[in-house]
Enzyme design. Structure first.
Site, PDB file in Angstrom:
ATOM      1  N   ASP A  12      13.593   2.169   6.855  1.00 50.38           N
ATOM      2  CA  ASP A  12      13.025   3.342   7.520  1.00 50.38           C
ATOM      3  C   ASP A  12      13.367   4.610   6.751  1.00 50.38           C
ATOM      4  OD1 ASP A  12      11.643   4.766   9.453  1.00 50.38           O
ATOM      5  OD2 ASP A  12      13.390   4.979  10.756  1.00 50.38           O
ATOM      6  N   ASP A  36      16.654  -0.860  10.073  1.00 52.18           N
ATOM      7  CA  ASP A  36      17.328  -0.160   8.987  1.00 52.18           C
ATOM      8  C   ASP A  36      18.826  -0.219   9.248  1.00 52.18           C
ATOM      9  OD1 ASP A  36      16.292   2.130   6.765  1.00 52.18           O
ATOM     10  OD2 ASP A  36      18.360   2.369   7.432  1.00 52.18           O
ATOM     11  N   ASP A 124       6.270  -5.789  -8.397  1.00 57.52           N
ATOM     12  CA  ASP A 124       5.763  -7.091  -8.838  1.00 57.52           C
ATOM     13  C   ASP A 124       6.882  -8.126  -8.878  1.00 57.52           C
ATOM     14  OD1 ASP A 124       2.975  -6.148  -9.575  1.00 57.52           O
ATOM     15  OD2 ASP A 124       4.178  -4.899 -10.894  1.00 57.52           O
ATOM     16  N   ASP A 149      -1.581   3.184  -8.002  1.00 62.48           N
ATOM     17  CA  ASP A 149      -2.024   3.581  -9.342  1.00 62.48           C
ATOM     18  C   ASP A 149      -3.543   3.763  -9.370  1.00 62.48           C
ATOM     19  OD1 ASP A 149       0.636   2.536 -11.071  1.00 62.48           O
ATOM     20  OD2 ASP A 149       0.127   1.322  -9.331  1.00 62.48           O
ATOM     21  N   HIS A 176       2.891  -2.544 -11.838  1.00 60.78           N
ATOM     22  CA  HIS A 176       3.007  -1.211 -11.243  1.00 60.78           C
ATOM     23  C   HIS A 176       4.138  -0.506 -11.972  1.00 60.78           C
ATOM     24  CE1 HIS A 176       3.209   2.091  -8.497  1.00 60.78           C
ATOM     25  NE2 HIS A 176       4.412   1.760  -8.051  1.00 60.78           N
TER      26      HIS A 176
END
Length: 308
Positions: A12, A36, A124, A149, A176
């Protein structure tokens, strides 16, 4: 919505909170659980977020724990150490791998059987590790990949050509990160091939990609973090899953022969629907672009071999 939907958000922070707000604005969830380590903060954020529901869409919002994932449709993971100024996404791998392992195991043990959607960086690699750690079918683990992107590329082209982003169909593919590239041969503007659109030159496209690759770092320098764009990307992925939209999005998807690659996640168009990834699409790349995809794969593979 006729079918009750539930999302558990793990992390969070700036991205997570922006995602939670975006999800509530879109009205795609009936139950939203925030998890969290900062439990008091999360309770406050949930209380703040639930105040928007009477003005937008009804939803139950509360602070919870990993056990709340047992009957969730989606677990979104944004937890992790954010990228710092002059730090690449790949620099984060060792820091965020340990955090990821501490999250995935208790979620799986809760009985969760939905889809994981990951946005922690390097996305990734961490998406692949989430699939490995969970043992889930690959189509049920998705990363935000190059969705952000691609949006940045569309913004850059819109500004350079003085046109609306709505008419631009252009993807960024690959990692990315620094080895991403524009798939310009398939890209179109208002149905016309991008490369033959008035005002488009090879030099302009090179400039556009430099802007895309540098934008995240520029935002971090100016305000400390990026979150609106990736949060909206997460919402679009979750919306496609929950509403069974079967739409193509540039995400971090598992490659099984596409581009001649196997056994890793990279940014590529994929059909997202109920249950996760319905199909991974292979963009028609030029030889130069194909080599760029292979270079992205080599970057991710070298890290996968180092951490697995």
């Amino acid at each position: 919505m006729n079918i009750m939907s539930k999302i558990v958000l793990v992390g969070d922070g700036a991205v997570g909170s922006a995602f939670a707000y975006s999800v509530l604005q879109h009205g795609i969830v009936d139950e939203l659980v925030l998890v969290d380590l900062r439990k008091t903060y999360t309770m406050g954020d949930a209380a703040d977020l639930e105040d928007v529901t009477p003005m937008l869409y009804p939803a139950r919002v509360y602070a919870g724990n990993y056990q709340d994932a047992a009957d969730a449709d989606i677990v979104v993971i944004t937890a992790g150490i954010p990228r710092q100024v002059n730090e690449s996404r790949l620099d984060l791998v060792n820091k965020n791998r340990q955090i990821l392992a501490s999250i995935v195991q208790p979620i799986v043990e809760s009985g969760f059987s939905g889809c994981f959607v990951v946005s922690a960086n390097p996305v990734d690699l961490l998406t692949a590790l989430t699939q490995h750690l969970s043992g889930f079918p690959k189509q049920k683990v998705i990363g935000t990949g190059t969705a952000l992107d691609s949006a940045r590329l569309q913004v850059a082209l819109s500004r350079a050509l003085n046109i609306s982003t709505r008419g631009i169909d252009a993807y960024v593919l690959g990692e990315h990160g620094d080895s991403s590239f524009g798939a310009f041969d398939e890209a179109t503007i208002n149905g016309q091939p991008l490369r033959s659109y008035p005002g488009v030159t090879p030099e302009l496209l090179t400039t556009m990609m430099h802007q895309v690759q540098g934008k995240g770092g520029q935002i971090i320098t100016n305000k400390g973090a990026t979150y609106y764009g990736v949060a909206t990307s997460l919402t679009k992925i979750c919306q496609a899953i929950l509403l069974d939209q079967a739409i193509a999005l540039p995400v971090s998807a598992p490659l099984d022969g596409q581009y001649g690659l196997h056994g890793l996640y990279l940014g590529t168009p994929a059909i997202i629907a109920r249950g996760g990834i319905r199909a991974v699409l292979e963009a028609q790349l030029s030889e130069t672009e194909h080599q760029q995809m292979l270079a992205s794969a080599a970057t991710i593979n070298s890290l996968l071999m180092a951490v697995e």
